[in-house]
Design a protein around this motif. Structure first.
Motif, PDB file in Angstrom:
ATOM      1  N   GLN A 173      46.805  42.135  36.425  1.00 57.35           N
ATOM      2  CA  GLN A 173      46.679  41.261  35.255  1.00 57.35           C
ATOM      3  C   GLN A 173      48.047  40.999  34.626  1.00 57.35           C
ATOM      4  OE1 GLN A 173      44.077  39.564  33.930  1.00 57.35           O
ATOM      5  NE2 GLN A 173      42.910  40.183  35.719  1.00 57.35           N
ATOM      6  N   GLN A 174      49.077  41.676  35.130  1.00 52.26           N
ATOM      7  CA  GLN A 174      50.428  41.466  34.624  1.00 52.26           C
ATOM      8  C   GLN A 174      51.050  40.175  35.158  1.00 52.26           C
ATOM      9  OE1 GLN A 174      51.876  43.200  32.270  1.00 52.26           O
ATOM     10  NE2 GLN A 174      50.156  44.585  32.139  1.00 52.26           N
ATOM     11  N   SER A 175      50.479  39.604  36.204  1.00 54.42           N
ATOM     12  CA  SER A 175      51.028  38.364  36.756  1.00 54.42           C
ATOM     13  C   SER A 175      50.975  37.267  35.700  1.00 54.42           C
ATOM     14  CB  SER A 175      50.217  37.926  37.981  1.00 54.42           C
ATOM     15  OG  SER A 175      50.321  38.889  39.004  1.00 54.42           O
ATOM     16  N   ARG A 176      51.972  36.435  35.696  1.00 57.45           N
ATOM     17  CA  ARG A 176      52.108  35.388  34.686  1.00 57.45           C
ATOM     18  C   ARG A 176      50.826  34.557  34.559  1.00 57.45           C
ATOM     19  NH1 ARG A 176      57.336  31.932  34.502  1.00 57.45           N
ATOM     20  NH2 ARG A 176      57.991  33.959  33.792  1.00 57.45           N
ATOM     21  N   GLY A 177      50.298  34.536  33.340  1.00 56.91           N
ATOM     22  CA  GLY A 177      49.133  33.702  33.036  1.00 56.91           C
ATOM     23  C   GLY A 177      47.789  34.294  33.391  1.00 56.91           C
ATOM     24  N   ARG A 178      47.766  35.340  34.203  1.00 57.16           N
ATOM     25  CA  ARG A 178      46.485  35.881  34.659  1.00 57.16           C
ATOM     26  C   ARG A 178      45.674  36.483  33.506  1.00 57.16           C
ATOM     27  NH1 ARG A 178      47.157  38.576  39.759  1.00 57.16           N
ATOM     28  NH2 ARG A 178      46.945  36.482  40.526  1.00 57.16           N
ATOM     29  N   TRP A 179      46.323  37.247  32.634  1.00 53.95           N
ATOM     30  CA  TRP A 179      45.602  37.869  31.518  1.00 53.95           C
ATOM     31  C   TRP A 179      45.020  36.794  30.591  1.00 53.95           C
ATOM     32  CZ3 TRP A 179      43.068  41.952  30.640  1.00 53.95           C
ATOM     33  CH2 TRP A 179      42.725  42.334  29.343  1.00 53.95           C
ATOM     34  N   ASP A 233      30.411  32.494  25.378  1.00 53.46           N
ATOM     35  CA  ASP A 233      29.882  31.257  24.791  1.00 53.46           C
ATOM     36  C   ASP A 233      28.580  30.822  25.451  1.00 53.46           C
ATOM     37  OD1 ASP A 233      32.034  31.130  23.054  1.00 53.46           O
ATOM     38  OD2 ASP A 233      33.139  29.651  24.263  1.00 53.46           O
ATOM     39  N   GLU A 234      28.394  31.179  26.695  1.00 49.76           N
ATOM     40  CA  GLU A 234      27.196  30.787  27.446  1.00 49.76           C
ATOM     41  C   GLU A 234      25.973  31.635  27.107  1.00 49.76           C
ATOM     42  OE1 GLU A 234      26.894  28.172  29.619  1.00 49.76           O
ATOM     43  OE2 GLU A 234      28.912  27.646  28.930  1.00 49.76           O
ATOM     44  N   LEU A 252      41.112  36.175  29.686  1.00 46.15           N
ATOM     45  CA  LEU A 252      40.571  36.133  28.324  1.00 46.15           C
ATOM     46  C   LEU A 252      39.824  34.821  28.060  1.00 46.15           C
ATOM     47  CD1 LEU A 252      43.447  37.747  26.247  1.00 46.15           C
ATOM     48  CD2 LEU A 252      41.274  38.786  26.947  1.00 46.15           C
ATOM     49  N   ARG A 253      40.382  33.706  28.509  1.00 43.61           N
ATOM     50  CA  ARG A 253      39.699  32.414  28.334  1.00 43.61           C
ATOM     51  C   ARG A 253      38.382  32.397  29.086  1.00 43.61           C
ATOM     52  NH1 ARG A 253      44.868  30.418  28.229  1.00 43.61           N
ATOM     53  NH2 ARG A 253      44.992  30.185  30.472  1.00 43.61           N
ATOM     54  N   TRP A 254      38.394  32.900  30.315  1.00 39.67           N
ATOM     55  CA  TRP A 254      37.174  32.945  31.112  1.00 39.67           C
ATOM     56  C   TRP A 254      36.136  33.833  30.429  1.00 39.67           C
ATOM     57  CZ3 TRP A 254      34.427  36.799  33.506  1.00 39.67           C
ATOM     58  CH2 TRP A 254      33.417  36.380  34.373  1.00 39.67           C
ATOM     59  N   SER A 255      36.560  34.989  29.932  1.00 35.71           N
ATOM     60  CA  SER A 255      35.640  35.914  29.269  1.00 35.71           C
ATOM     61  C   SER A 255      35.023  35.278  28.029  1.00 35.71           C
ATOM     62  CB  SER A 255      36.368  37.203  28.881  1.00 35.71           C
ATOM     63  OG  SER A 255      36.871  37.849  30.025  1.00 35.71           O
ATOM     64  N   PRO A 288      14.228  43.526  32.697  1.00 32.49           N
ATOM     65  CA  PRO A 288      14.404  42.461  33.695  1.00 32.49           C
ATOM     66  C   PRO A 288      14.931  41.179  33.055  1.00 32.49           C
ATOM     67  CG  PRO A 288      12.272  43.516  33.948  1.00 32.49           C
ATOM     68  CD  PRO A 288      12.877  44.048  32.673  1.00 32.49           C
ATOM     69  N   GLY A 289      15.553  40.384  33.856  1.00 38.47           N
ATOM     70  CA  GLY A 289      16.126  39.120  33.412  1.00 38.47           C
ATOM     71  C   GLY A 289      17.419  38.882  34.160  1.00 38.47           C
ATOM     72  N   THR A 290      18.131  37.869  33.774  1.00 34.91           N
ATOM     73  CA  THR A 290      19.402  37.562  34.413  1.00 34.91           C
ATOM     74  C   THR A 290      20.435  38.597  33.994  1.00 34.91           C
ATOM     75  OG1 THR A 290      18.886  35.215  34.388  1.00 34.91           O
ATOM     76  CG2 THR A 290      21.196  35.828  34.682  1.00 34.91           C
ATOM     77  N   LYS A 291      21.116  39.135  34.982  1.00 36.10           N
ATOM     78  CA  LYS A 291      22.158  40.128  34.742  1.00 36.10           C
ATOM     79  C   LYS A 291      23.413  39.661  35.460  1.00 36.10           C
ATOM     80  CE  LYS A 291      18.718  43.747  34.503  1.00 36.10           C
ATOM     81  NZ  LYS A 291      18.250  45.041  34.998  1.00 36.10           N
ATOM     82  N   ILE A 292      24.499  39.576  34.733  1.00 35.81           N
ATOM     83  CA  ILE A 292      25.745  39.073  35.304  1.00 35.81           C
ATOM     84  C   ILE A 292      26.817  40.131  35.130  1.00 35.81           C
ATOM     85  CG2 ILE A 292      27.540  37.311  35.135  1.00 35.81           C
ATOM     86  CD1 ILE A 292      25.350  35.475  33.915  1.00 35.81           C
ATOM     87  N   LEU A 293      27.525  40.437  36.211  1.00 39.90           N
ATOM     88  CA  LEU A 293      28.677  41.334  36.156  1.00 39.90           C
ATOM     89  C   LEU A 293      29.940  40.489  36.277  1.00 39.90           C
ATOM     90  CD1 LEU A 293      27.645  44.225  38.564  1.00 39.90           C
ATOM     91  CD2 LEU A 293      27.741  44.286  36.072  1.00 39.90           C
ATOM     92  N   ALA A 294      30.834  40.640  35.337  1.00 38.00           N
ATOM     93  CA  ALA A 294      32.126  39.968  35.387  1.00 38.00           C
ATOM     94  C   ALA A 294      33.187  41.034  35.583  1.00 38.00           C
ATOM     95  CB  ALA A 294      32.359  39.187  34.095  1.00 38.00           C
ATOM     96  N   TRP A 295      33.994  40.900  36.611  1.00 38.83           N
ATOM     97  CA  TRP A 295      34.949  41.941  36.974  1.00 38.83           C
ATOM     98  C   TRP A 295      36.368  41.405  36.851  1.00 38.83           C
ATOM     99  CZ3 TRP A 295      35.554  46.898  37.971  1.00 38.83           C
ATOM    100  CH2 TRP A 295      36.632  47.312  38.737  1.00 38.83           C
ATOM    101  N   GLY A 296      37.189  42.124  36.128  1.00 32.91           N
ATOM    102  CA  GLY A 296      38.609  41.805  36.033  1.00 32.91           C
ATOM    103  C   GLY A 296      39.358  43.064  35.649  1.00 32.91           C
TER     104      GLY A 296
END
Length: 94
Positions: free
Chosen positions: A3-9, A21-22, A13-16, A84-92
């Protein structure tokens, strides 16, 4: 990838924030960081403002991720306890 690569963090954060928001009222989220070992900064909650505040405070680290238990198992344990229901894992990585 670090996550130290330029812009990745910032991208992470924007993606998260977009993922939060969804979510609909009553949906739950959690914040798990993996550096150096898995730590729940915010356990599963419907308090999305708490998640957003924690995301605003967390910073990418320089330490190498070290953990004996696979990260997927930590996340899976949290989701397995949910109804039960929709379950989403976000990995970073931080």
């Amino acid at each position: 990838m670090s996550q130290q690569s330029r812009g990745r963090w910032e991208d992470t954060l924007r993606w998260s924030a977009g993922q939060l928001d969804e979510l609909s009222p009553g949906d739950k989220a959690a914040l798990l960081v993996m550096e150096p070992e898995p730590v729940w900064l915010v356990p599963m909650t419907d308090d999305l403002a708490r998640i957003r505040a924690a995301l605003a405070e967390v910073k990418p680290g320089y330490d190498r991720t070290r953990y004996a238990r696979p990260a997927a198992a930590c996340r899976g344990d949290a989701l397995a306890k949910r109804t039960p229901g929709t379950k989403i894992l976000a990995w970073g990585r931080r």
